[in-house]
Scaffold this motif. Structure first.
Motif, PDB file in Angstrom:
ATOM      1  N   VAL A 109      -2.062 -11.066  10.271  1.00 25.36           N
ATOM      2  CA  VAL A 109      -2.266  -9.741   9.675  1.00 25.36           C
ATOM      3  C   VAL A 109      -3.698  -9.685   9.168  1.00 25.36           C
ATOM      4  O   VAL A 109      -4.116 -10.536   8.382  1.00 25.36           O
ATOM      5  CB  VAL A 109      -1.280  -9.491   8.510  1.00 25.36           C
ATOM      6  CG1 VAL A 109      -1.570  -8.137   7.848  1.00 25.36           C
ATOM      7  CG2 VAL A 109       0.169  -9.552   9.005  1.00 25.36           C
ATOM      8  N   LEU A 110      -4.456  -8.695   9.639  1.00 23.71           N
ATOM      9  CA  LEU A 110      -5.856  -8.567   9.210  1.00 23.71           C
ATOM     10  C   LEU A 110      -5.952  -7.469   8.169  1.00 23.71           C
ATOM     11  O   LEU A 110      -5.717  -6.299   8.456  1.00 23.71           O
ATOM     12  CB  LEU A 110      -6.747  -8.259  10.413  1.00 23.71           C
ATOM     13  CG  LEU A 110      -6.612  -9.233  11.589  1.00 23.71           C
ATOM     14  CD1 LEU A 110      -7.598  -8.861  12.707  1.00 23.71           C
ATOM     15  CD2 LEU A 110      -6.829 -10.667  11.134  1.00 23.71           C
ATOM     16  N   GLY A 111      -6.270  -7.858   6.947  1.00 23.35           N
ATOM     17  CA  GLY A 111      -6.382  -6.895   5.867  1.00 23.35           C
ATOM     18  C   GLY A 111      -5.162  -6.921   4.970  1.00 23.35           C
ATOM     19  O   GLY A 111      -4.041  -6.746   5.447  1.00 23.35           O
ATOM     20  N   ILE A 128      -2.107  -2.120   1.635  1.00 23.86           N
ATOM     21  CA  ILE A 128      -0.675  -1.853   1.513  1.00 23.86           C
ATOM     22  C   ILE A 128       0.045  -2.022   2.851  1.00 23.86           C
ATOM     23  O   ILE A 128       1.128  -2.614   2.912  1.00 23.86           O
ATOM     24  CB  ILE A 128      -0.450  -0.434   0.934  1.00 23.86           C
ATOM     25  CG1 ILE A 128      -0.905  -0.405  -0.540  1.00 23.86           C
ATOM     26  CG2 ILE A 128       0.998  -0.004   1.059  1.00 23.86           C
ATOM     27  CD1 ILE A 128      -0.071  -1.250  -1.478  1.00 23.86           C
ATOM     28  N   SER A 129      -0.570  -1.571   3.950  1.00 22.85           N
ATOM     29  CA  SER A 129       0.126  -1.699   5.243  1.00 22.85           C
ATOM     30  C   SER A 129       0.216  -3.153   5.662  1.00 22.85           C
ATOM     31  O   SER A 129       1.256  -3.607   6.159  1.00 22.85           O
ATOM     32  CB  SER A 129      -0.582  -0.874   6.315  1.00 22.85           C
ATOM     33  OG  SER A 129      -1.907  -1.347   6.521  1.00 22.85           O
ATOM     34  N   GLY A 130      -0.846  -3.923   5.443  1.00 23.74           N
ATOM     35  CA  GLY A 130      -0.831  -5.339   5.809  1.00 23.74           C
ATOM     36  C   GLY A 130       0.197  -6.105   4.988  1.00 23.74           C
ATOM     37  O   GLY A 130       0.933  -6.958   5.519  1.00 23.74           O
ATOM     38  N   LEU A 131       0.248  -5.802   3.702  1.00 20.55           N
ATOM     39  CA  LEU A 131       1.215  -6.486   2.838  1.00 20.55           C
ATOM     40  C   LEU A 131       2.648  -6.132   3.240  1.00 20.55           C
ATOM     41  O   LEU A 131       3.544  -6.979   3.209  1.00 20.55           O
ATOM     42  CB  LEU A 131       0.957  -6.115   1.373  1.00 20.55           C
ATOM     43  CG  LEU A 131      -0.361  -6.628   0.787  1.00 20.55           C
ATOM     44  CD1 LEU A 131      -0.604  -6.052  -0.604  1.00 20.55           C
ATOM     45  CD2 LEU A 131      -0.389  -8.160   0.740  1.00 20.55           C
ATOM     46  N   THR A 132       2.848  -4.867   3.633  1.00 21.11           N
ATOM     47  CA  THR A 132       4.182  -4.461   4.089  1.00 21.11           C
ATOM     48  C   THR A 132       4.595  -5.298   5.294  1.00 21.11           C
ATOM     49  O   THR A 132       5.725  -5.803   5.366  1.00 21.11           O
ATOM     50  CB  THR A 132       4.173  -2.960   4.462  1.00 21.11           C
ATOM     51  OG1 THR A 132       3.769  -2.206   3.319  1.00 21.11           O
ATOM     52  CG2 THR A 132       5.528  -2.501   4.934  1.00 21.11           C
ATOM     53  N   CYS A 133       3.680  -5.473   6.233  1.00 20.59           N
ATOM     54  CA  CYS A 133       3.984  -6.265   7.431  1.00 20.59           C
ATOM     55  C   CYS A 133       4.290  -7.714   7.055  1.00 20.59           C
ATOM     56  O   CYS A 133       5.263  -8.305   7.538  1.00 20.59           O
ATOM     57  CB  CYS A 133       2.817  -6.225   8.419  1.00 20.59           C
ATOM     58  SG  CYS A 133       2.615  -4.625   9.211  1.00 20.59           S
ATOM     59  N   ALA A 134       3.459  -8.284   6.186  1.00 22.67           N
ATOM     60  CA  ALA A 134       3.671  -9.681   5.811  1.00 22.67           C
ATOM     61  C   ALA A 134       5.035  -9.858   5.149  1.00 22.67           C
ATOM     62  O   ALA A 134       5.799 -10.778   5.478  1.00 22.67           O
ATOM     63  CB  ALA A 134       2.558 -10.134   4.866  1.00 22.67           C
ATOM     64  N   CYS A 154      -5.251  -3.803   9.763  1.00 24.73           N
ATOM     65  CA  CYS A 154      -5.539  -2.578   8.978  1.00 24.73           C
ATOM     66  C   CYS A 154      -6.994  -2.519   8.528  1.00 24.73           C
ATOM     67  O   CYS A 154      -7.345  -1.788   7.604  1.00 24.73           O
ATOM     68  CB  CYS A 154      -4.587  -2.425   7.793  1.00 24.73           C
ATOM     69  SG  CYS A 154      -4.714  -3.645   6.492  1.00 24.73           S
ATOM     70  N   ILE A 155      -7.874  -3.282   9.185  1.00 25.45           N
ATOM     71  CA  ILE A 155      -9.314  -3.167   8.904  1.00 25.45           C
ATOM     72  C   ILE A 155      -9.749  -1.725   9.221  1.00 25.45           C
ATOM     73  O   ILE A 155      -9.351  -1.179  10.255  1.00 25.45           O
ATOM     74  CB  ILE A 155     -10.112  -4.171   9.774  1.00 25.45           C
ATOM     75  CG1 ILE A 155      -9.766  -5.612   9.365  1.00 25.45           C
ATOM     76  CG2 ILE A 155     -11.621  -3.927   9.645  1.00 25.45           C
ATOM     77  CD1 ILE A 155     -10.358  -6.673  10.271  1.00 25.45           C
ATOM     78  N   PRO A 156     -10.554  -1.096   8.334  1.00 23.17           N
ATOM     79  CA  PRO A 156     -11.000   0.278   8.639  1.00 23.17           C
ATOM     80  C   PRO A 156     -11.624   0.350  10.029  1.00 23.17           C
ATOM     81  O   PRO A 156     -12.463  -0.484  10.387  1.00 23.17           O
ATOM     82  CB  PRO A 156     -12.038   0.564   7.554  1.00 23.17           C
ATOM     83  CG  PRO A 156     -11.647  -0.324   6.420  1.00 23.17           C
ATOM     84  CD  PRO A 156     -11.084  -1.570   7.051  1.00 23.17           C
ATOM     85  N   LYS A 157     -11.191   1.332  10.805  1.00 22.83           N
ATOM     86  CA  LYS A 157     -11.589   1.379  12.221  1.00 22.83           C
ATOM     87  C   LYS A 157     -13.092   1.446  12.383  1.00 22.83           C
ATOM     88  O   LYS A 157     -13.626   0.928  13.356  1.00 22.83           O
ATOM     89  CB  LYS A 157     -10.864   2.502  12.952  1.00 22.83           C
ATOM     90  CG  LYS A 157     -11.457   3.863  12.836  1.00 22.83           C
ATOM     91  CD  LYS A 157     -11.122   4.623  11.631  1.00 22.83           C
ATOM     92  CE  LYS A 157     -11.987   5.796  11.369  1.00 22.83           C
ATOM     93  NZ  LYS A 157     -12.718   5.715  10.119  1.00 22.83           N
TER      94      LYS A 157
END
Lengths: 528, 392
Positions: A58-60, A63-69, A331-334
């Motif tokens: 998970v990159l970043g 909140i979205s990265g933490l949700t995935c983790a 979720c790194i800013p595009k």
């Protein structure tokens, strides 16, 4: 002809193929779940792999990265989170005494007093009641919530172009604006154009509606309203109505453009919530419950998609360090991904390049006393047409000694550019000068402050993703779909950029896709 | 996005070319051959990209391949505010605090590190008429070199291998005065004048399309610039730039048997547009000092530098330059240190920075006077000039 499926049989089949998300969508399609429930993205119900070693990077650690983790480790995936910053949470950031505001070129240390009420939510500040996924995690992760006051009819409306710059109570502005509007409409109701449209019964009902909506008298005239607040009396003395405001001044003010209707927005309607003690308690809730490694201070240098996985190189203590995974959630800013070595396909990069980089700016001010409470203001927003645009009064810590006010929240692109070029001290000074136009003793109360230019924050350089309608049509689907085994996630890949619900929904949308793939892989393996 | 007018697919092409070229490598061997930024300079990479290859999505140019003297001078420009202060330069304004937050030692370290990062090639993201660009580039070569290798003696950066979209943006900025018009940016003023000679907007793209044909391997010429070469380059540039003063019709007669930097006479033929510029006085050297004191205004040399700096701003805004000056009158007030005489040497120290250098060799006919006083107490210097506007 084959025997028809029962609904339950059908849903079981769908579930086998697509997981619970598919069941959910199919249920809606069959009318088994009320249509209103479609408003939020269903959480993915992941097949538990029982720890069979599928690796996810998970990159970043937003909140979205933490949700995935959180979700993937529970489903038996081997998860590693890599975060560029020293701080976990992405744009969910609350500052308290001693915290670093890591702005590029303008680092600041928060000088608030050390007190549980004295914090500033630099990022997400409000949680709407229909953001089910955020609320789900608050509940699951034991993050206590309290009501957040968003709209406050006692707060002020100020515009240098109207009423000679004098602040007007929002309730007065709204009551008088409605009074004038409804009186005007009532005058038209008996005209012949209306006869063609309405029966006598309808016309009577319409007039009654207008009287109620605008607080008109029996003759359909607006003579002022208690809704505006009384000029005097009302408890032990007879109340005196205020003289209605000059309607042409009401029209001069820009308040009616969108600010007057702010609290009716989908995500702004009462009641809203916030996490007790600061919204980063949501981040802390995730971190408390995640056992997978979260490697901080590790900016990603390269992402390489492979047929059977994704390779990532990150900077760990100055060394290029590699990690290989079966899947990557990113979720790194595009706009920063463009500066990272990658082998993304052309259409993926083209899509990313067509999403703009937004700008948002906030100031938090420590006030030596809660003077606004003496003005009958408890929480909510004062709107001004000056640079700072908004002043927020803290909902929490009522009747305490000090408080942290929001001294600026700027939407305007050019003002955001201007604020970014100012030094932190200059920004605070501007916020004070603006605030003095509303609260005369404002300057005297300001003890210190922080400023957060999200488009200048380290590892962010933007807030929020700017999707034009054209870009939505042409590129959203491309970015929402995985590229190989790489999923771009976050509020940037949602219809709710700038909201935690968008971030979490995007994470679940991607995880639902992963789940389908893994189920298919495992099915293929079992059959093979 | 800062450059929506440039084609997106071109950006993509550039990005793809940045991707690691390890297609043939074994799947389990991850290519970690990446130059990592020292921790102090990590922020450079956030915008300028891994290995300083640039990131167009945040308008940050490629720095890899630029020499230390050029990066250092630009850092100085941002720190002193003669770059990144113009409201039309949003990205420059973003860079300015970044340059200012570093200590001088950190700036030196950042510059040394950035200059040490090896450059990978940056493929073209723009298309233009290369043949036309080659013709347009001829005067550019005087300073930037025939292969875009740059010229340290002239402080002209290498162009070969740099982000082409960025070069186009910078020419736009020079032409519009967003860059090169600030007081202090002496080289920028020269570049601005040069950029203004491009006949049309398409010319910018064409000339950079030609720059794209240069090999990025070309090294910046670090040594070997003899005075002759410098003079030749300056003369070549001056010959191209009306704005640099070499209006073909103006004849400047040198002082006989003297290297004193004024002309004996200047001859202007009929039909030349003449511009009379009012006397220019200095800005306060220290506005916080007590008004009208020596600390407030500075000494004669300081005041003269301020006068020329203000003149430069005014001339640049009118598409003129010091090279167009044909006649100058200098008014100096006497100073107590010299028993009431004017500080002529102090004035000349400032004058020589603007007249008679290799970069600006054009000399005006000039008179200097000592006067009893100027408009405000303590003012020591006022200069007025007459200029011959270059023909279009």
């Amino acid at each position: 002809m084959a025997p028809p499926f029962s609904r339950r049989q059908f849903l079981n089949l769908v579930g086998t193929a697509g997981g619970s998300a598919a069941v959910y969508q199919a249920s809606i399609a069959l009318g088994l779940i009320p249509a209103g429930a479609q408003a939020h993205t269903p959480r993915a119900e992941l097949l538990n792999l029982g720890g069979n070693g599928r690796r996810v990077v998970v990159l970043g650690a937003g909140i979205s990265g933490l949700t995935c983790a959180y979700e993937l480790e529970r489903a038996g995936y081997d998860v590693t989170v890599i975060e560029a910053s020293k701080r976990i949470g992405g744009r969910n950031m609350t500052v308290r005494r001693g915290d670093l505001i890591d702005e590029m070129g303008n680092p600041q240390i928060c000088e608030f007093d050390d007190h549980p009420n004295l914090y500033f939510n630099c990022g997400p500040a409000r949680i709407p009641a229909h953001h089910r996924n955020v609320l789900h995690y608050c509940k699951t992760l034991d993050v206590p919530l309290e009501v957040f006051v968003n709209v406050n009819y006692h707060a002020w409306v100020q515009d240098p172009e109207a009423f000679g710059g004098r602040p007007i109570r929002m309730r007065e502005y709204v009551a008088d604006a409605r009074g004038f509007m409804t009186e005007l409409i009532s005058k038209a109701v008996n005209k012949s154009e209306f006869d063609a449209l309405f029966s006598d019964y309808d016309a009577e009902r319409l007039l009654a509606f207008l009287r109620a909506y605008g607080d008109l008298d029996a003759n359909n005239l607006y003579k002022g309203s208690g809704r505006a607040g009384y000029a005097s009396g009302g408890m032990t003395e007879a109340p005196t109505l205020k003289t209605p405001l000059d309607f042409s001044e009401i029209l001069k003010s820009s308040f009616w453009r969108f600010r007057m209707h702010w609290g009716e927005g989908e995500d702004q309607a009462a009641p809203l919530m916030q996490a007790v003690g600061g919204n980063d308690n949501i981040v802390r809730g995730f971190v408390r419950n995640i056992t997978s490694p979260i490697i901080t201070s590790a900016p990603v240098q390269a992402i390489r998609l492979r047929e059977d996985g994704v390779d990532v190189v990150y900077d760990q203590d100055g060394e290029p360090t590699a990690i290989s995974a079966d899947y990557c959630f990113n979720c790194i800013p595009k706009h920063l991904l463009h500066g990272i070595r990658n082998n993304f396909p052309a259409e993926y990069l083209t899509a990313m390049a067509n999403v703009g980089r937004g700008k948002l700016f906030k100031i938090g001010l420590q006030m030596n006393e809660r003077f606004w409470e003496d003005e009958d203001i408890y929480g909510g927003i004062t709107w001004t047409n000056q640079e700072v645009e908004q002043i927020w009064y803290p909902t929490h810590g009522i009747h305490g000694r000090k408080g942290i006010m929001l001294g600026a929240y700027v939407f305007d692109h050019q003002t955001n550019d201007l604020m970014a070029t100012m030094s932190p001290a200059e920004r605070i000074e501007l916020a004070i000068q603006n605030g003095e136009k509303i609260h005369p003793n404002y300057r005297r109360h300001v003890e210190n402050g922080v400023s957060v230019a999200w488009h200048r924050m380290n590892y962010q350089m933007g807030c929020t993703a700017q999707w034009t309608e054209q870009a939505r049509r042409d590129y959203f689907a491309t970015l929402q779909q995985p590229s190989g085994r790489h999923y771009l996630i976050g509020d940037q890949i949602s219809y709710h950029p700038g909201w935690q619900e968008g971030a979490i929904s995007s994470a679940h949308h991607a995880m639902a896709d992963l789940d389908q793939r893994v189920r298919a892989e495992m099915g293929a393996a079992a059959n093979g | 996005m800062g450059n929506p007018d440039l084609p997106r697919n071109a950006l993509v092409a550039a990005m793809l070319a940045l991707a690691p070229t390890t297609a043939g490598a074994a799947a389990d061997a991850i290519d970690t051959d990446i130059v990592i930024a020292p921790e102090t300079y990590r922020e450079c990479v956030v915008c300028h990209g891994v290995e300083l290859m640039g990131n167009r999505a945040v308008d940050a140019p490629k720095l890899a391949g630029l020499p230390d003297w050029y990066i250092g001078r630009q850092m100085q420009a941002f720190r002193e505010g003669w770059r990144g202060s113009h409201p039309g330069d949003a990205t420059g304004m973003e860079m300015q605090p970044q340059a200012r937050v570093l200590s001088p030692a950190e700036v030196a370290g950042a510059v040394a590190w950035a200059a040490s990062v090896p450059a990978h090639s940056s493929p073209a993201t723009i298309t233009g008429d290369v043949d036309r660009g080659a013709r347009l580039y001829e005067p550019c070569a005087a300073c930037h070199g025939t292969q875009g290798e740059g010229n340290r003696a002239l402080l002209s950066p290498p162009l070969a291998g740099q982000s082409d979209w960025y070069l186009v943006t910078q020419i736009e900025h020079f032409r519009s005065g967003v860059r090169g018009a600030a007081s202090g940016d002496t080289q920028g003023a020269i570049m601005r004048a040069a950029a203004l000679t491009l006949p049309d907007d398409q010319a910018m793209t064409d000339v950079i399309a030609y720059v794209n044909t240069f090999s990025a391997e070309t090294q910046s010429s670090e040594e070997g610039e003899t005075a002759m070469k410098k003079t030749a380059a300056a003369a070549a540039l001056a010959a191209t730039l009306g704005a640099a003063g070499a209006t073909a019709d103006v004849t400047r007669y040198p002082l006989p048997n003297s290297d004193f930097p004024i002309a004996q006479a200047v001859e202007i033929p009929a039909g030349t547009t003449i511009v009379y510029h009012s006397g220019m006085t200095p800005r306060p050297a220290d506005p916080d000092a007590t008004r009208y004191t020596r600390e407030f205004w500075g000494n004669t040399e300081t005041q003269a530098m301020s006068v020329f700096s203000r003149l430069e701003e005014s001339l640049t805004a009118k598409n003129l330059g010091f090279g167009d000056v044909v006649k100058m009158q200098v008014y100096l007030v006497g100073v107590p240190e010299l028993n009431g005489a004017m500080d002529f040497d102090g004035f000349m120290n400032a004058y020589r920075k603007y007249f008679g250098s290799d970069a600006q060799p054009n000399l005006p006919a000039r008179s200097a006077f000592q006067v009893a006083g100027l408009a405000a107490p303590g003012m020591l210097v006022e200069v007025e000039v007459v200029l011959a506007r270059p023909s279009e």
